[in-house]
Write a protein that holds these residues in place. Sequence first.
Motif, PDB file in Angstrom:
ATOM      1  N   ALA A   1      80.566   5.622  63.966  1.00 42.01           N
ATOM      2  CA  ALA A   1      79.863   5.939  65.047  1.00 42.01           C
ATOM      3  C   ALA A   1      81.646   6.103  65.859  1.00 42.01           C
ATOM      4  CB  ALA A   1      78.297   5.443  65.714  1.00 42.01           C
ATOM      5  N   ILE A   2      81.323   7.288  66.258  1.00 44.58           N
ATOM      6  CA  ILE A   2      82.223   7.608  66.949  1.00 44.58           C
ATOM      7  C   ILE A   2      80.651   8.889  68.420  1.00 44.58           C
ATOM      8  CG2 ILE A   2      82.338  10.603  66.636  1.00 44.58           C
ATOM      9  CD1 ILE A   2      85.360  10.061  67.609  1.00 44.58           C
ATOM     10  N   VAL A   3      81.490   7.634  69.260  1.00 47.86           N
ATOM     11  CA  VAL A   3      80.986   8.035  70.478  1.00 47.86           C
ATOM     12  C   VAL A   3      81.455   8.917  71.945  1.00 47.86           C
ATOM     13  CG1 VAL A   3      79.650   7.636  72.841  1.00 47.86           C
ATOM     14  CG2 VAL A   3      79.389   6.370  70.291  1.00 47.86           C
ATOM     15  N   LEU A   4      81.537  10.450  72.259  1.00 48.99           N
ATOM     16  CA  LEU A   4      81.919  11.585  73.795  1.00 48.99           C
ATOM     17  C   LEU A   4      81.597  10.376  75.235  1.00 48.99           C
ATOM     18  CD1 LEU A   4      84.109  13.189  74.522  1.00 48.99           C
ATOM     19  CD2 LEU A   4      81.743  14.804  73.971  1.00 48.99           C
ATOM     20  N   GLY A   5      82.287   9.888  75.517  1.00 48.80           N
ATOM     21  CA  GLY A   5      81.118   9.421  77.109  1.00 48.80           C
ATOM     22  C   GLY A   5      81.259  10.597  77.911  1.00 48.80           C
ATOM     23  N   GLN A   6      80.412  10.074  79.115  1.00 49.31           N
ATOM     24  CA  GLN A   6      79.872  11.155  80.004  1.00 49.31           C
ATOM     25  C   GLN A   6      80.925  11.448  80.492  1.00 49.31           C
ATOM     26  OE1 GLN A   6      76.783   8.634  81.363  1.00 49.31           O
ATOM     27  NE2 GLN A   6      74.938   9.666  80.183  1.00 49.31           N
ATOM     28  N   LYS A   7      82.107  10.767  80.937  1.00 45.83           N
ATOM     29  CA  LYS A   7      82.804  11.269  81.731  1.00 45.83           C
ATOM     30  C   LYS A   7      84.067  12.228  80.869  1.00 45.83           C
ATOM     31  CE  LYS A   7      81.445   8.914  85.078  1.00 45.83           C
ATOM     32  NZ  LYS A   7      82.124   7.852  85.525  1.00 45.83           N
TER      33      LYS A   7
ATOM     34  N   VAL B   1      77.131  12.605  71.327  1.00 45.51           N
ATOM     35  CA  VAL B   1      77.607  13.369  72.045  1.00 45.51           C
ATOM     36  C   VAL B   1      76.526  13.371  73.204  1.00 45.51           C
ATOM     37  CG1 VAL B   1      78.435  15.484  73.209  1.00 45.51           C
ATOM     38  CG2 VAL B   1      78.662  14.619  71.238  1.00 45.51           C
ATOM     39  N   PRO B   2      77.293  13.577  75.037  1.00 42.20           N
ATOM     40  CA  PRO B   2      76.171  14.285  75.824  1.00 42.20           C
ATOM     41  C   PRO B   2      75.207  15.183  75.373  1.00 42.20           C
ATOM     42  CG  PRO B   2      78.592  12.983  76.753  1.00 42.20           C
ATOM     43  CD  PRO B   2      78.206  12.987  75.031  1.00 42.20           C
ATOM     44  N   GLU B   3      73.895  15.055  76.145  1.00 41.79           N
ATOM     45  CA  GLU B   3      73.513  16.200  75.169  1.00 41.79           C
ATOM     46  C   GLU B   3      73.776  17.102  75.605  1.00 41.79           C
ATOM     47  OE1 GLU B   3      69.105  15.464  76.337  1.00 41.79           O
ATOM     48  OE2 GLU B   3      69.679  14.726  78.760  1.00 41.79           O
ATOM     49  N   GLN B   4      74.806  17.758  77.136  1.00 41.43           N
ATOM     50  CA  GLN B   4      74.841  18.845  77.446  1.00 41.43           C
ATOM     51  C   GLN B   4      76.084  19.675  77.100  1.00 41.43           C
ATOM     52  OE1 GLN B   4      74.536  15.215  79.048  1.00 41.43           O
ATOM     53  NE2 GLN B   4      75.979  15.535  80.516  1.00 41.43           N
TER      54      GLN B   4
ATOM     55  N   MET C   1      74.123   6.131  78.360  1.00 39.13           N
ATOM     56  CA  MET C   1      75.185   5.298  78.406  1.00 39.13           C
ATOM     57  C   MET C   1      73.906   4.098  76.930  1.00 39.13           C
ATOM     58  SD  MET C   1      78.278   4.666  76.638  1.00 39.13           S
ATOM     59  CE  MET C   1      79.043   5.334  77.418  1.00 39.13           C
ATOM     60  N   ASP C   2      73.171   3.584  77.639  1.00 36.39           N
ATOM     61  CA  ASP C   2      72.070   2.636  76.869  1.00 36.39           C
ATOM     62  C   ASP C   2      71.625   3.321  75.816  1.00 36.39           C
ATOM     63  OD1 ASP C   2      72.804   0.424  78.920  1.00 36.39           O
ATOM     64  OD2 ASP C   2      71.119   1.315  80.003  1.00 36.39           O
ATOM     65  N   ASP C   3      71.618   5.145  75.571  1.00 34.13           N
ATOM     66  CA  ASP C   3      70.909   5.436  74.555  1.00 34.13           C
ATOM     67  C   ASP C   3      72.273   5.553  73.147  1.00 34.13           C
ATOM     68  OD1 ASP C   3      68.572   5.537  75.719  1.00 34.13           O
ATOM     69  OD2 ASP C   3      68.913   7.508  76.188  1.00 34.13           O
ATOM     70  N   ALA C   4      73.400   5.626  73.214  1.00 31.95           N
ATOM     71  CA  ALA C   4      74.128   5.617  73.097  1.00 31.95           C
ATOM     72  C   ALA C   4      74.262   4.138  72.380  1.00 31.95           C
ATOM     73  CB  ALA C   4      75.485   6.254  73.608  1.00 31.95           C
ATOM     74  N   ILE C   5      74.501   3.096  73.081  1.00 35.13           N
ATOM     75  CA  ILE C   5      74.655   1.978  72.423  1.00 35.13           C
ATOM     76  C   ILE C   5      73.289   1.785  71.585  1.00 35.13           C
ATOM     77  CG2 ILE C   5      74.813  -0.315  72.806  1.00 35.13           C
ATOM     78  CD1 ILE C   5      76.295   0.230  75.978  1.00 35.13           C
TER      79      ILE C   5
ATOM     80  N   THR D   1      83.766   4.325  67.285  1.00 32.95           N
ATOM     81  CA  THR D   1      84.981   4.801  68.495  1.00 32.95           C
ATOM     82  C   THR D   1      84.426   5.225  70.153  1.00 32.95           C
ATOM     83  OG1 THR D   1      86.318   4.776  66.770  1.00 32.95           O
ATOM     84  CG2 THR D   1      86.876   6.611  68.982  1.00 32.95           C
ATOM     85  N   ILE D   2      84.928   4.924  71.239  1.00 33.74           N
ATOM     86  CA  ILE D   2      84.126   5.455  72.628  1.00 33.74           C
ATOM     87  C   ILE D   2      85.909   6.644  72.681  1.00 33.74           C
ATOM     88  CG2 ILE D   2      84.888   3.172  73.326  1.00 33.74           C
ATOM     89  CD1 ILE D   2      82.678   5.990  74.647  1.00 33.74           C
ATOM     90  N   VAL D   3      85.669   7.813  73.343  1.00 32.61           N
ATOM     91  CA  VAL D   3      86.290   8.523  73.558  1.00 32.61           C
ATOM     92  C   VAL D   3      86.147   8.415  75.391  1.00 32.61           C
ATOM     93  CG1 VAL D   3      87.881  10.909  73.286  1.00 32.61           C
ATOM     94  CG2 VAL D   3      87.084   9.939  71.628  1.00 32.61           C
ATOM     95  N   THR D   4      86.599   8.831  75.952  1.00 38.63           N
ATOM     96  CA  THR D   4      86.485   8.540  77.228  1.00 38.63           C
ATOM     97  C   THR D   4      87.419   8.150  78.447  1.00 38.63           C
ATOM     98  OG1 THR D   4      85.277   7.933  79.242  1.00 38.63           O
ATOM     99  CG2 THR D   4      85.639   5.843  77.716  1.00 38.63           C
ATOM    100  N   PRO D   5      87.473   8.766  79.332  1.00 39.95           N
ATOM    101  CA  PRO D   5      88.790   8.972  79.962  1.00 39.95           C
ATOM    102  C   PRO D   5      88.578   7.937  81.108  1.00 39.95           C
ATOM    103  CG  PRO D   5      87.778  10.803  80.829  1.00 39.95           C
ATOM    104  CD  PRO D   5      86.965  10.792  79.591  1.00 39.95           C
TER     105      PRO D   5
END
Length: 689
Positions: free
Chosen positions: A261-267, A302-305, A413-417, A430-434
Amino acid sequence: MQEIKSYICGEWKSGEGVETELFNAITGEKIGGVSSKGFDFDAVLKYGRTTGGKKLRKMTFHERGRMLKALALYLLKNKKKYYEISAWTGATKSDSWVDIEGGIGNLFANSSLRRQFPNLPYYVDGEAAPLSKNGTFIGHHIMVPKEGVAVHINAFNFPVWGMLEKIAVNLMAGVPAVVKPSSVTSYLTQAVVEDIIASKILPEGALQLVLGSARELINYVKPSDVVSFTGSASTGLKLKSNPVITQNNVPFNLEADSLNAIVLGQKATPDTPEFKIFVKEIVREMTSKAGQKCTAIRRIFVPEQYVDEVQAAVSDRLAKTIIGDPSEEGVRMGSLASIDQVKEVREKVEALAESQNIVFGDMNDFEVTGADKEKGAFFSPILFRNDAPFEKTDVHSIEAFGPVSTIMPYKTMDDAIELCKMGKGSLVSTIVTPDDKEAREYVVGAASMHGRILVLNEECAKESTGHGSPLPLLTHGGPGRAGGGEEMGGKRGIMHYLQRTALQGHPSTITEITQVYQQGAKGNVLEEHPFKKYFEELNVGDQLITEAREITADDIDQFAALSGDNFYAHKRDTNFEGTMFDEQVAHGYFLMSATAGLFVDSYDMNPVLLNYGIDNLRFTKPVYAGAKMHVRFTCKELIPNDVTEKEDDPKTKIKRGIVKWMVEMLDEDPEEPLVGFATILTMVKLKNQ
């Protein structure tokens, strides 16, 4: 049709008939056939254990490392041929680069690890354990090469890298290999092995190649062997469950395809560089090797928004990806490895489509450049969308091993995990976040179900090797569905092929066995100063006992003035009540400096080229003014040092070795004389230049 032979028991050999026919994945043309019918697999394994194993086990780690380096340089000279053959597998030039030069890079990386091992055929693991009050009985561990064969059963997607990344490790450990590649792309593996054998760089028996079926091979493994498998979880489980494996407790390393999986961070909002990096990484992993990677991204969180924005951006980049013959200008994605693989991926896509929607791609309607879509093993990238990943869960259990991935939303983020963990164990995520704190939250929460986690942001993106790239110095493997295995990992990987054995005995005995001086062992007190000896003339245990030096209050004052270290304990006028000291105490670093003054022989030129480090420096008790200190200086370990020559620089051409010296600082207390200790490293010239 070309006959593609195996290399077993010292000769190139064909099996009876043809078990599997091989085809060019781009043109559909027949390449040849392979078979292992009639092979005596018991003899193959015995040949490896006896002929190859005996020779490798006699070599030291440094000799094995130089052997791997020579092999890597040799294969690089022949790489053009491998690229030409790799194109038959459907690989683009960049796909082939990962497979071919990435594989050769593993040889270089493991070769360099020789510097972390002694110049012995076996490894001394860790530090000695004191087992008695007076120090006459200690424990230690050594690790010796297993006296078996490494059996590697590899997948079709990386016919060069899959072989070289594994054999680099077992050869470095001193264990021979029998490689069984997937038949589909085995013609490329065979081309590389043919050159390896022709080079004569490896000892005979160190590498054998079995093409065709090897179902019976596992039936002849012994407890001293190691089996590693890369491929589907179902096939891996069948092999791992073989009674021969379970009853003999044969080590079995399973690396299975997983739902990474790859995760787009909320930030990482759409206006950040990280958002673009995220999209680029997805498309690269979907199209590289046409998605045929055990590490490829199968699930996108991906964050739902931001789901709509990600879907649009990924679809736009996929639409610009040209599929076809890799030799054609502009082609960025080749074919799958075979027509059978097309059928399998199609079936999995159809199964996934029952619970989620295709938002990009069409398995039937897509363009192919420079090739016949009907004859080649081409497949369209397929992007799914699943808006209810906690309810529609097929995506967490079904893998289409091709250019197929699914976008899904998450709230927190708990849901993403939790969603990542629903893959039941992955090789990588992968987590992509600044935001580093967001990265930390994900990593700590998700690490238990992942073998590797890439943390990606703008600062590292340019140099990042990417989500799908296992690296030789990091472990590759993962829990659960990913197989529960572990390979590569630098020094760790080599140890998988070594047997750890605990030793108990007197320090002198353990010194002789380990060839590393142990505290309490008998030293060989020299009449001549050891610094006057060349590297070849030194022996572990060679020892110098220095004269004593009195430590005075003036010494302490002067060192404080010179160094600027005026810590209260080093000052005469300190009130020491309530402190750990009785009176003015000598600086630890002054003691080390004074120690050097006692053991360094500086009157004449000698073979010592330089002192370049101190390890494990410890001060065991305070030294007050008036104490008399002497030094026991012992040759602890001898390590060869490869010379890297620089043009027009004669200094770099001096042949030398590294000598580790045990330095023991001692006072006159008969009960507890040890004041401090350290390991000094010197570079010493070889007499034979």
